[in-house]
Design a protein around this motif. Structure first.
Motif, PDB file in Angstrom:
ATOM      1  N   PHE A 154       0.819  -1.219   0.000  1.00  0.00           N
ATOM      2  CA  PHE A 154       0.000   0.000   0.000  1.00  0.00           C
ATOM      3  C   PHE A 154       0.852   1.269   0.000  1.00  0.00           C
ATOM      4  O   PHE A 154       0.329   2.364   0.202  1.00  0.00           O
ATOM      5  N   ASP A 155       2.150   1.119  -0.219  1.00  0.00           N
ATOM      6  CA  ASP A 155       3.069   2.245  -0.099  1.00  0.00           C
ATOM      7  C   ASP A 155       3.671   2.618  -1.448  1.00  0.00           C
ATOM      8  O   ASP A 155       3.899   1.767  -2.312  1.00  0.00           O
ATOM      9  N   GLY A 156       3.940   3.908  -1.600  1.00  0.00           N
ATOM     10  CA  GLY A 156       4.583   4.374  -2.823  1.00  0.00           C
ATOM     11  C   GLY A 156       5.488   5.551  -2.527  1.00  0.00           C
ATOM     12  O   GLY A 156       5.366   6.213  -1.487  1.00  0.00           O
ATOM     13  N   GLN A 157       6.411   5.810  -3.433  1.00  0.00           N
ATOM     14  CA  GLN A 157       7.278   6.975  -3.295  1.00  0.00           C
ATOM     15  C   GLN A 157       7.678   7.466  -4.678  1.00  0.00           C
ATOM     16  O   GLN A 157       7.733   6.696  -5.643  1.00  0.00           O
ATOM     17  N   VAL A 158       7.960   8.762  -4.760  1.00  0.00           N
ATOM     18  CA  VAL A 158       8.318   9.355  -6.046  1.00  0.00           C
ATOM     19  C   VAL A 158       9.203  10.564  -5.791  1.00  0.00           C
ATOM     20  O   VAL A 158       9.038  11.281  -4.804  1.00  0.00           O
ATOM     21  N   SER A 159      10.174  10.788  -6.672  1.00  0.00           N
ATOM     22  CA  SER A 159      11.025  11.959  -6.590  1.00  0.00           C
ATOM     23  C   SER A 159      11.592  12.269  -7.963  1.00  0.00           C
ATOM     24  O   SER A 159      11.451  11.493  -8.913  1.00  0.00           O
ATOM     25  N   VAL A 160      12.230  13.431  -8.046  1.00  0.00           N
ATOM     26  CA  VAL A 160      12.934  13.857  -9.251  1.00  0.00           C
ATOM     27  C   VAL A 160      14.387  14.094  -8.879  1.00  0.00           C
ATOM     28  O   VAL A 160      14.687  14.721  -7.854  1.00  0.00           O
ATOM     29  N   TYR A 161      15.283  13.571  -9.697  1.00  0.00           N
ATOM     30  CA  TYR A 161      16.717  13.778  -9.511  1.00  0.00           C
ATOM     31  C   TYR A 161      17.218  14.498 -10.763  1.00  0.00           C
ATOM     32  O   TYR A 161      17.343  13.896 -11.827  1.00  0.00           O
ATOM     33  N   ASP A 162      17.471  15.781 -10.597  1.00  0.00           N
ATOM     34  CA  ASP A 162      17.768  16.635 -11.750  1.00  0.00           C
ATOM     35  C   ASP A 162      19.171  17.206 -11.618  1.00  0.00           C
ATOM     36  O   ASP A 162      19.386  18.229 -10.963  1.00  0.00           O
ATOM     37  N   MET A 163      20.125  16.551 -12.256  1.00  0.00           N
ATOM     38  CA  MET A 163      21.522  16.923 -12.098  1.00  0.00           C
ATOM     39  C   MET A 163      21.907  18.162 -12.896  1.00  0.00           C
ATOM     40  O   MET A 163      23.077  18.553 -12.916  1.00  0.00           O
ATOM     41  N   ARG A 164      20.947  18.796 -13.536  1.00  0.00           N
ATOM     42  CA  ARG A 164      21.245  20.063 -14.203  1.00  0.00           C
ATOM     43  C   ARG A 164      21.477  21.166 -13.176  1.00  0.00           C
ATOM     44  O   ARG A 164      22.080  22.190 -13.497  1.00  0.00           O
ATOM     45  N   ALA A 165      21.010  20.946 -11.948  1.00  0.00           N
ATOM     46  CA  ALA A 165      21.301  21.864 -10.840  1.00  0.00           C
ATOM     47  C   ALA A 165      22.520  21.337 -10.086  1.00  0.00           C
ATOM     48  O   ALA A 165      22.579  20.152  -9.730  1.00  0.00           O
ATOM     49  N   ASN A 166      23.477  22.199  -9.847  1.00  0.00           N
ATOM     50  CA  ASN A 166      24.748  21.765  -9.275  1.00  0.00           C
ATOM     51  C   ASN A 166      24.629  21.210  -7.860  1.00  0.00           C
ATOM     52  O   ASN A 166      25.479  20.429  -7.426  1.00  0.00           O
ATOM     53  N   ASP A 167      23.594  21.618  -7.116  1.00  0.00           N
ATOM     54  CA  ASP A 167      23.455  21.152  -5.739  1.00  0.00           C
ATOM     55  C   ASP A 167      22.399  20.065  -5.591  1.00  0.00           C
ATOM     56  O   ASP A 167      22.034  19.684  -4.477  1.00  0.00           O
ATOM     57  N   ALA A 168      21.903  19.538  -6.705  1.00  0.00           N
ATOM     58  CA  ALA A 168      20.826  18.546  -6.654  1.00  0.00           C
ATOM     59  C   ALA A 168      21.352  17.188  -6.195  1.00  0.00           C
ATOM     60  O   ALA A 168      22.439  16.763  -6.594  1.00  0.00           O
ATOM     61  N   PRO A 169      20.573  16.472  -5.360  1.00  0.00           N
ATOM     62  CA  PRO A 169      20.955  15.105  -4.993  1.00  0.00           C
ATOM     63  C   PRO A 169      20.601  14.132  -6.109  1.00  0.00           C
ATOM     64  O   PRO A 169      19.713  14.399  -6.930  1.00  0.00           O
ATOM     65  N   CYS A 170      21.295  13.013  -6.145  1.00  0.00           N
ATOM     66  CA  CYS A 170      20.923  11.939  -7.064  1.00  0.00           C
ATOM     67  C   CYS A 170      20.299  10.799  -6.264  1.00  0.00           C
ATOM     68  O   CYS A 170      20.252  10.837  -5.027  1.00  0.00           O
ATOM     69  N   TYR A 171      19.833   9.787  -6.950  1.00  0.00           N
ATOM     70  CA  TYR A 171      19.176   8.656  -6.286  1.00  0.00           C
ATOM     71  C   TYR A 171      20.111   7.993  -5.286  1.00  0.00           C
ATOM     72  O   TYR A 171      19.700   7.567  -4.201  1.00  0.00           O
ATOM     73  N   SER A 172      21.395   7.928  -5.622  1.00  0.00           N
ATOM     74  CA  SER A 172      22.365   7.269  -4.756  1.00  0.00           C
ATOM     75  C   SER A 172      22.651   8.060  -3.486  1.00  0.00           C
ATOM     76  O   SER A 172      23.125   7.497  -2.503  1.00  0.00           O
ATOM     77  N   CYS A 173      22.369   9.362  -3.494  1.00  0.00           N
ATOM     78  CA  CYS A 173      22.512  10.144  -2.260  1.00  0.00           C
ATOM     79  C   CYS A 173      21.528   9.662  -1.206  1.00  0.00           C
ATOM     80  O   CYS A 173      21.801   9.744   0.000  1.00  0.00           O
TER      81      CYS A 173
END
Length: 259
Positions: A154-173
């Protein structure tokens, strides 16, 4: 945009945040969707109906009867067909004006990099950590925005990882590739059908916002759904400077030479 397209997308064009310019950007965009199952199905439905110009749909699995409880791209008469091919059939009927490429394959990292190079946005609709980490590495290296979703029970999660921003996290973070994670599959633990619909639809919304250049994406946030109580939790994500994928001292470059 021709007269027929103006009519088809008129409800988008009426939105002042989107308008004609935003719809034109959607029509010119290319979405790489990896996974034609529970998440990829609703994501592709809305990408196609919204008029995204090209969808490359990648999946090496075939349609099974147990998929049909939630994987709405597919129909009973297509059991045994490749999911990518079945998905193309459905999407072509929804919107015959867009270009749909069906790839019945499990691409390796080099192949994914080739596919991502021509994409405007990448949607990770897979169901295992190994694939998610490969897709993340490719998107970090190619600086393609990644819309990642997951759902189980019954659980879900969603995010955006946008490396065009220099301070953005990636999935591995968030989910370090160095840490062991146990894959939990729907075939073992079950999944509530509407949950994948909700998460996949959000993935489509985030992808469309990204290519149209409107609103604020989920980059830097993880949105978590508890489907039993229908409650949402938003967690702030920060970039890990020691991340083995995107950290400044440990950035990993993909070998561009074919193996």
């Amino acid at each position: 945009m021709n007269t027929r397209q103006s009519e088809r997308y008129s409800r988008h064009i009426l939105l002042k945040e989107l308008g004609m310019d935003g719809q034109e950007k959607i029509l010119a965009a290319h979405a790489l969707v990896i996974g034609a199952g529970g998440l990829g199905s609703p994501a592709c439905y809305y990408l196609a109906s919204a008029g995204i110009g090209k969808i490359t749909l990648v999946d090496d699995d075939t349609v099974d009867l147990s998929n049909l409880q939630r994987q709405i791209l597919h129909t009973t008469d297509r059991i045994g067909q490749p999911k990518a091919v079945s998905g193309k059939t459905t999407l072509s009927k929804i919107n015959p004006d867009i270009d749909i490429i069906a790839l019945n394959e499990r691409p390796d990292e080099f192949r994914l990099h080739e596919l991502a190079e021509s994409a405007s946005v990448v949607l990770d609709c897979t169901d295992n950590f190994a694939s998610r980490h490969i897709i993340n590495r490719v998107c970090v290296a190619s600086r393609r925005p990644l819309v990642s979703g997951a759902a189980l029970q019954f659980d879900g999660q969603v995010s955006v990882y946008d490396m065009r921003a220099n301070d953005a996290p990636c999935y591995s973070c968030l989910f370090s590739a160095d840490q062991p994670f146990e894959d939990r599959k729907a075939a073992q633990f079950g999944v509530f059908a509407p949950v994948v619909g909700i998460i996949g639809t959000i993935q489509a919304a985030e992808a469309l916002k990204l290519v149209a250049g409107i609103g604020k994406s989920l980059a830097g946030s993880l949105l978590i759904l508890d489907g039993l109580t229908m409650s949402w939790t938003r967690i702030q994500l920060d970039r890990n400077p020691d991340c083995p994928v995107c950290g400044k001292h440990q950035a990993r470059a993909i070998n561009h030479e074919a193996p």
